[in-house]
Write an enzyme that holds these catalytic residues in place. Structure first.
Site, PDB file in Angstrom:
ATOM      1  N   CYS A  42      56.904  63.764  44.637  1.00 59.65           N
ATOM      2  CA  CYS A  42      57.949  63.950  43.841  1.00 59.65           C
ATOM      3  C   CYS A  42      58.605  65.391  43.975  1.00 59.65           C
ATOM      4  O   CYS A  42      57.967  66.366  44.247  1.00 59.65           O
ATOM      5  CB  CYS A  42      57.539  63.817  42.447  1.00 59.65           C
ATOM      6  N   ASP A  44      59.520  67.029  41.498  1.00 64.73           N
ATOM      7  CA  ASP A  44      59.395  67.676  40.429  1.00 64.73           C
ATOM      8  C   ASP A  44      58.795  69.387  40.540  1.00 64.73           C
ATOM      9  O   ASP A  44      57.833  69.544  41.347  1.00 64.73           O
ATOM     10  CB  ASP A  44      58.152  67.101  39.384  1.00 64.73           C
ATOM     11  N   ARG A  46      56.809  71.254  38.937  1.00 62.47           N
ATOM     12  CA  ARG A  46      55.503  71.481  38.708  1.00 62.47           C
ATOM     13  C   ARG A  46      54.438  70.953  39.749  1.00 62.47           C
ATOM     14  O   ARG A  46      53.360  71.027  39.498  1.00 62.47           O
ATOM     15  CB  ARG A  46      55.314  70.968  37.302  1.00 62.47           C
ATOM     16  N   CYS A 101      55.808  61.816  35.000  1.00 64.39           N
ATOM     17  CA  CYS A 101      57.070  62.192  35.897  1.00 64.39           C
ATOM     18  C   CYS A 101      58.428  61.817  35.184  1.00 64.39           C
ATOM     19  O   CYS A 101      58.672  60.517  34.525  1.00 64.39           O
ATOM     20  CB  CYS A 101      56.695  61.116  36.968  1.00 64.39           C
TER      21      CYS A 101
END
Length: 212
Positions: A42, A44, A46, A101
């Site tokens: 992903c 993302d 983080r 998510c």
């Protein structure tokens, strides 16, 4: 929060640290790559997989997008996959989602989003509909989102196994092993997803020649 100048300063400090430990570090790093892993994760911010696994540069060939989707018509992804498999000879393909998510939560929400985001996340909405009875049994909203995250990884693994380039490699007898992960952002752990091997083989999703 870092600002732009902090990034450049941190880079210089990192270079100095690496060279103090190995004066040939960047010389050796520039000679080429031979990563054992293709990581499909992903976008993302983080989710830096090298941090989660304490890996050095050169370990992962990486493709990331919102909610770690695998689309058979995504030329960006397909080019990455083909290069990883045919040119780099990766030994493992990892599809990884993560709890908390934003893409999964956005797909689950009943509010309106832009056409681009809605189209991208539509497959996750379909997964939720297909598994609504299972998800309904989970009383907690966070548990339902966690399970939807896991089901999404399983769906993307199906897509990987069904791609011609992967099927051809498996049938040839020389192929990368395929794995599903969940990064547990709440605790920092990596959770392996069990692939229902025999069930998927019986349905033709996985070629019979594939072995873990």
């Amino acid at each position: 929060m870092q600002n732009y100048d902090d990034l450049l300063k941190a880079n210089l400090e990192w270079v100095e640290t690496k060279l103090s430990l190995d004066k040939d570090y960047f010389k050796n790093l520039s000679k080429g790559q031979n990563p054992p892993f293709l990581y499909i994760g992903c976008s993302d911010s983080r989710m830096p997989i090298d941090t989660f696994t304490q890996s050095e540069p050169g370990s992962f060939f990486i493709h990331r997008n919102i909610a770690n989707q695998v689309f058979p018509n995504d030329m960006n992804f397909l080019a990455t996959l083909e290069y990883a498999v045919e040119q780099l000879g990766v030994q493992h393909i990892i599809v990884s989602g993560h709890y908390e998510c934003g893409g999964i939560r956005t797909a689950h929400e009943k509010c309106r989003h832009s056409a681009m985001i809605s189209n991208w996340l539509m497959p996750i909405k379909k997964i939720e509909v297909e598994h609504k009875e299972e998800l309904k049994l989970l009383k907690n909203e966070d548990d339902r989102l966690d399970r939807l995250t896991e089901l999404n990884v399983l769906e993307q693994l199906k897509h990987i196994f069904e791609l011609p380039i992967i099927r051809n490699k498996i049938e040839s007898g020389e192929y990368p092993k395929i794995h599903g992960w969940i990064l547990d952002i709440r605790h920092g752990n990596i959770k392996e997803i069990d692939i229902p091997m025999e069930e998927w083989k019986s349905k033709g999703i996985i070629p019979k020649e594939y072995e873990k």
